[in-house]
Motif scaffolding. Structure first.
Motif, PDB file in Angstrom:
ATOM      1  N   SER A 165      46.414 -57.193 -50.355  1.00  0.00           N
ATOM      2  CA  SER A 165      46.591 -56.725 -48.134  1.00  0.00           C
ATOM      3  C   SER A 165      47.742 -57.262 -47.920  1.00  0.00           C
ATOM      4  N   THR A 166      48.355 -59.099 -47.617  1.00  0.00           N
ATOM      5  CA  THR A 166      49.699 -59.185 -47.260  1.00  0.00           C
ATOM      6  C   THR A 166      50.650 -58.577 -47.662  1.00  0.00           C
ATOM      7  N   PHE A 167      50.518 -57.924 -48.998  1.00  0.00           N
ATOM      8  CA  PHE A 167      51.909 -57.092 -49.523  1.00  0.00           C
ATOM      9  C   PHE A 167      51.906 -55.585 -49.085  1.00  0.00           C
ATOM     10  N   ILE A 168      50.411 -55.593 -48.986  1.00  0.00           N
ATOM     11  CA  ILE A 168      50.348 -53.732 -48.196  1.00  0.00           C
ATOM     12  C   ILE A 168      51.262 -53.542 -46.978  1.00  0.00           C
ATOM     13  N   MET A 169      50.454 -54.637 -46.443  1.00  0.00           N
ATOM     14  CA  MET A 169      50.481 -55.048 -44.873  1.00  0.00           C
ATOM     15  C   MET A 169      51.797 -55.288 -44.732  1.00  0.00           C
ATOM     16  N   SER A 170      52.375 -55.673 -45.403  1.00  0.00           N
ATOM     17  CA  SER A 170      54.451 -56.115 -45.346  1.00  0.00           C
ATOM     18  C   SER A 170      54.915 -54.443 -45.154  1.00  0.00           C
ATOM     19  N   LEU A 171      54.485 -54.573 -45.902  1.00  0.00           N
ATOM     20  CA  LEU A 171      55.105 -53.362 -46.787  1.00  0.00           C
ATOM     21  C   LEU A 171      55.098 -51.389 -46.040  1.00  0.00           C
TER      22      LEU A 171
END
Length: 361
Positions: free
Chosen positions: A179-185
């Motif tokens: 979730s953190t990767f996708i939101m940051s991306l």
């Protein structure tokens, strides 16, 4: 074979998807190769902003050469070829080239907006070395994001229809890592570049509108020039956004409705992916269309006269009077708003040769 890599589409749909991708690959390679060949022949005379256009052509042809053959072969095979290894490769290449493309477009718009902005940026000239450094940073930025899933932050996975790979959007709810990767991306590599593109090109269009409204003479058909340059700005920004918006929308739907993924027909998830790949074809045609529109000598002459001094088209006595009126107390001649916008968009006319292509990006 892993069921995730088995096509969820009918053999007929796979066949026509392969044909479509074959056509897209052909025109993408042909068009972008033409842009690169033209740039190579006149590399020494390329303006700094044109290097960004060349970089965009490199990303487009790179995507066509490194990704399309695998997806075309998989479509004709009715199953993904290569399993996890090729899936990681495909996702990696897709991430690198897509982030490089959208970031390059954002920088193109920002550069043009800054040089037509307010002092001290107004009328500034971008240096080739500066743009070259920026391009290097863009590639490093894209490379960094593409490597994150390989080192454990986020992951790559097959698309729902089984014939392509990308970021594993459906893993958003599986863990904090995903979730953190996708939101940051999404924020740093999608929303911010898109907002930059929209803001800068609409800002440029507004500057053009105001600049050409300030010109009262109709001798050189300023309105037509304004429309052509503004049209190119809109085409460059909107072409990419229109191509990728359906794919982003479906990806985000998958991200927030991972439990309902089976309810969306595989064919529905295929169409946005195919449409997004068409973005590699648009830019060469936009580039050469603008070259054709701005390459005729009469139009270049009008632009040069207008950009260098719109008073040059007036009688000598009137032009001299205008120049005297433009001088400040210190004797400096101030350029008008229309000239600043023109120089910012197409480069300093005094420095451009008759044979040089003028690219908005």
């Amino acid at each position: 074979m892993d069921d995730r890599y088995t096509s969820k589409l009918s053999p007929t749909v796979d066949f026509w998807a392969g044909i479509y991708l074959l056509i897209i690959a052909f025109f993408s390679i042909l068009g972008n190769a033409a842009v690169l060949l033209s740039a190579t022949r006149r590399f020494d005379s390329l303006s700094a902003p044109e290097l960004l256009t060349v970089n965009l052509a490199i990303t487009d042809i790179g995507m066509a050469l490194s990704m399309y053959p695998l997806s075309i072969a998989s479509a004709f095979n009715h199953a993904w070829i290569g399993g996890d290894t090729s899936c990681l490769y495909y996702g990696l290449m897709g991430m690198i080239f897509s982030i490089t493309s959208i970031t390059t477009l954002a920088v193109m718009g920002l550069a043009r907006y800054l040089v037509t902005g307010s002092p001290p940026m107004k009328g500034m000239k971008l240096q080739r070395r500066t743009i070259g450094l920026v391009i290097g940073v863009i590639w490093l930025y894209a490379g960094l994001w593409s490597l994150f899933p390989l080192v454990g932050w986020g992951s790559y996975g097959p698309e729902p229809f089984g014939l392509a790979c990308s970021v594993d959007w459906t893993g958003y709810w599986e863990s904090l890592n995903h979730s953190t990767f996708i939101m940051s991306l999404s924020i740093l590599c999608t929303f911010l570049p898109c907002l930059t593109i929209l803001f800068t090109y609409f800002g440029i269009a507004w500057k053009l509108h105001r600049a050409y409204q300030s010109v009262q003479s109709n001798d050189f058909q300023y309105g037509n020039i304004e429309k052509k340059i503004t049209l190119m700005a809109v085409m460059i920004s909107s072409g990419f956004l229109i191509a990728w918006t359906p794919y982003v929308a479906v990806s985000f739907w998958s991200m927030f409705h991972s439990q309902e993924q089976g309810r969306m027909a595989p064919f529905v998830t295929l169409l946005p992916c195919l449409f997004a790949k068409s973005s590699t074809v648009y830019n060469p045609f936009i580039y050469f269309l603008f070259q054709r529109c701005s390459g005729h000598k009469p139009l270049r002459l009008r632009r040069r006269i207008f950009c260098c001094s719109h008073g040059a088209g007036l009688p000598p006595a009137r032009a001299k009077l205008d120049r005297n009126m433009a001088k400040g107390s210190g004797g400096k001649v101030f350029r008008g708003a229309a000239e600043d916008v023109c120089v910012g968009l197409v480069g300093d006319p005094a420095l451009r040769s008759d044979g040089e292509m003028t690219a908005l990006g």
